[in-house]
Design a protein around this motif. Sequence first.
Motif, PDB file in Angstrom:
ATOM      1  N   SER A 219       0.811  -1.221   0.000  1.00 47.24           N
ATOM      2  CA  SER A 219       0.000   0.000   0.000  1.00 47.24           C
ATOM      3  C   SER A 219       0.839   1.262   0.000  1.00 47.24           C
ATOM      4  O   SER A 219       0.366   2.325  -0.396  1.00 47.24           O
ATOM      5  CB  SER A 219      -0.930  -0.004   1.225  1.00 47.24           C
ATOM      6  OG  SER A 219      -0.180  -0.125   2.433  1.00 47.24           O
ATOM      7  N   ASP A 220       2.127   1.156   0.434  1.00 45.45           N
ATOM      8  CA  ASP A 220       2.987   2.336   0.437  1.00 45.45           C
ATOM      9  C   ASP A 220       3.572   2.631  -0.941  1.00 45.45           C
ATOM     10  O   ASP A 220       4.228   3.656  -1.148  1.00 45.45           O
ATOM     11  CB  ASP A 220       4.114   2.190   1.461  1.00 45.45           C
ATOM     12  CG  ASP A 220       5.025   1.001   1.179  1.00 45.45           C
ATOM     13  OD1 ASP A 220       4.810   0.301   0.165  1.00 45.45           O
ATOM     14  OD2 ASP A 220       5.940   0.752   1.985  1.00 45.45           O
ATOM     15  N   GLY A 221       3.370   1.722  -1.908  1.00 46.51           N
ATOM     16  CA  GLY A 221       3.871   1.929  -3.249  1.00 46.51           C
ATOM     17  C   GLY A 221       5.355   1.714  -3.400  1.00 46.51           C
ATOM     18  O   GLY A 221       5.913   1.938  -4.475  1.00 46.51           O
TER      19      GLY A 221
ATOM     20  N   SER B 121      -1.279 -14.312   0.523  1.00 41.33           N
ATOM     21  CA  SER B 121      -2.209 -13.255   0.134  1.00 41.33           C
ATOM     22  C   SER B 121      -1.464 -12.036  -0.392  1.00 41.33           C
ATOM     23  O   SER B 121      -0.357 -11.726   0.076  1.00 41.33           O
ATOM     24  CB  SER B 121      -3.097 -12.848   1.319  1.00 41.33           C
ATOM     25  OG  SER B 121      -2.324 -12.308   2.378  1.00 41.33           O
ATOM     26  N   PHE B 122      -2.074 -11.385  -1.378  1.00 40.12           N
ATOM     27  CA  PHE B 122      -1.518 -10.179  -1.973  1.00 40.12           C
ATOM     28  C   PHE B 122      -2.596  -9.107  -2.065  1.00 40.12           C
ATOM     29  O   PHE B 122      -3.729  -9.405  -2.463  1.00 40.12           O
ATOM     30  CB  PHE B 122      -0.999 -10.455  -3.390  1.00 40.12           C
ATOM     31  CG  PHE B 122       0.243 -11.284  -3.459  1.00 40.12           C
ATOM     32  CD1 PHE B 122       1.505 -10.704  -3.439  1.00 40.12           C
ATOM     33  CD2 PHE B 122       0.152 -12.672  -3.542  1.00 40.12           C
ATOM     34  CE1 PHE B 122       2.651 -11.481  -3.520  1.00 40.12           C
ATOM     35  CE2 PHE B 122       1.294 -13.452  -3.625  1.00 40.12           C
ATOM     36  CZ  PHE B 122       2.551 -12.846  -3.604  1.00 40.12           C
ATOM     37  N   ASN B 123      -2.237  -7.894  -1.727  1.00 41.51           N
ATOM     38  CA  ASN B 123      -3.110  -6.752  -1.964  1.00 41.51           C
ATOM     39  C   ASN B 123      -2.936  -6.338  -3.430  1.00 41.51           C
ATOM     40  O   ASN B 123      -1.886  -5.835  -3.822  1.00 41.51           O
ATOM     41  CB  ASN B 123      -2.722  -5.596  -1.035  1.00 41.51           C
ATOM     42  CG  ASN B 123      -3.626  -4.385  -1.213  1.00 41.51           C
ATOM     43  OD1 ASN B 123      -4.289  -4.220  -2.230  1.00 41.51           O
ATOM     44  ND2 ASN B 123      -3.649  -3.517  -0.219  1.00 41.51           N
ATOM     45  N   VAL B 124      -3.956  -6.573  -4.237  1.00 41.56           N
ATOM     46  CA  VAL B 124      -3.875  -6.276  -5.669  1.00 41.56           C
ATOM     47  C   VAL B 124      -4.861  -5.171  -6.062  1.00 41.56           C
ATOM     48  O   VAL B 124      -5.322  -5.108  -7.193  1.00 41.56           O
ATOM     49  CB  VAL B 124      -4.120  -7.550  -6.517  1.00 41.56           C
ATOM     50  CG1 VAL B 124      -2.975  -8.533  -6.356  1.00 41.56           C
ATOM     51  CG2 VAL B 124      -5.459  -8.209  -6.148  1.00 41.56           C
ATOM     52  N   THR B 125      -5.154  -4.292  -5.113  1.00 40.94           N
ATOM     53  CA  THR B 125      -6.153  -3.241  -5.351  1.00 40.94           C
ATOM     54  C   THR B 125      -5.807  -2.386  -6.561  1.00 40.94           C
ATOM     55  O   THR B 125      -6.638  -2.172  -7.452  1.00 40.94           O
ATOM     56  CB  THR B 125      -6.291  -2.357  -4.105  1.00 40.94           C
ATOM     57  OG1 THR B 125      -6.617  -3.176  -2.967  1.00 40.94           O
ATOM     58  CG2 THR B 125      -7.386  -1.317  -4.305  1.00 40.94           C
ATOM     59  N   GLU B 126      -4.559  -1.892  -6.611  1.00 37.62           N
ATOM     60  CA  GLU B 126      -4.182  -1.003  -7.704  1.00 37.62           C
ATOM     61  C   GLU B 126      -4.205  -1.731  -9.045  1.00 37.62           C
ATOM     62  O   GLU B 126      -4.619  -1.166 -10.064  1.00 37.62           O
ATOM     63  CB  GLU B 126      -2.794  -0.404  -7.445  1.00 37.62           C
ATOM     64  CG  GLU B 126      -2.766   0.650  -6.362  1.00 37.62           C
ATOM     65  CD  GLU B 126      -3.733   1.796  -6.651  1.00 37.62           C
ATOM     66  OE1 GLU B 126      -3.708   2.311  -7.793  1.00 37.62           O
ATOM     67  OE2 GLU B 126      -4.536   2.137  -5.761  1.00 37.62           O
TER      68      GLU B 126
END
Length: 438
Positions: A354-356, A377-382
């Motif tokens: 999330s911090d990019g 698990s992966f945050n793939v929001t973007e």
Amino acid sequence: MKKLLYSLIIIIAAICACQDENSELGKSLVDSSFYNIYVDTCTVDISTILMDSIETRGDSICQLGHYKDPSWGEASATYYAEYSANSFTPNENYSYSFDSLVLRMTPSGHFWGDTLTQQRISVYRLKQPIYLDDDEDLYTTTALPTESTPLLSFTFTPRPGQKRELEIRLPDELGKELLTDLIAEEDYFDSQDKFKEKFPGLALVAESNGGCIIGFLVNESSMAITLHYKEITSQRTEKELVFSVNTDYAYTGICHDRTGTSLATLESGIENLIHSYDLDKHAYMQGLTGLYNQIEFPYLNNLQDAGEIVSIESATLYLYPQAGSYNKLNQLPEDIRLYITDENNVLEDYVYGSDGVTVQTGNLSVDEMFGRDTYYSFNVTEFIRNNFGTWGIKRQKLLLSLPDNEMITTFNQIIFANDPDQERQCRLDIRFKIYNEK
């Protein structure tokens, strides 16, 4: 995708139970509604891809051994090494006596297979020096000729978690020859090119009935050959001369036979990928054998049917290892990586947090008690936001792999479960908002 559409119908029908308290915006000005919705059944298409070969020249870890597994097939790992020239200046007033020639090997802690079984390794002398391929590299598929008879064979029992050094005594004849030539100051010690012509190097080959593959460190002391001798004057002084691996000309060679497994028909190249539904609803990842994955979300745009305006709020990708596929013989890697590619499968970037800035590593969660809820698990929001509403050449893809350093030095592996009719399978959880005019 049937589950997704069915879930959306149910959710939208009972929307009052899912919306937040402020879902009606500007009611006095315009007759409209704004809803928060969550769905966890978006289809994940995960495929298995085989690399043609892997560059292993100069690696700090080598692999040795043989193992046969019903899921992965039969694999053998051989280490080929050139040794760096070394010498000393003899004193004409001294005499010298040979003591021993020793190969030192330090386990790296990596293993695949049954570490309770003894491993038998044969050490061969190479017939010719190691030369680089046409593209100036060495690969897992590169095989080199050796002398027909090994210099020696030895047996050892792996000890996972312990890095106790092995000392393998090489033939005295070889050690005495080296010492005699060093004292005579033979010119083949003057340069690396001359040294490798005289002593091309070694190949360490596992017997084909072995039950484990073990990793060893490659550095100035591990996998190095040490000549022990005595310098004799009025007293005897113990001396040693180390011939370390010339890592520019050393690599791990892999022979992998997938006959009789689900992977038997898999051919190298991303164009020959096999979808999980054609691999008994599984996908395979493994270092050194070159197996990695592609991930797509073919029905993502169907979410557009949920409302007039759909806004992605968050998206999390969950990847579940097949229950029973990992144990004391096959340990799960702690770190895996997602990469973004364009429509031509050209790598564009990592998937960041999330911090990019921080590269995501899979956030492995292990169910120590039952083993059922172990997942990555992966945050793939973007990524989902950027690809929602796109088609064809504008749609990006994801590649999933071990980190580079593990892909080229270990047999770390995962079998992913992807049966949509079962629990704990690959899934994409999406939270989104919809806006509808009444």
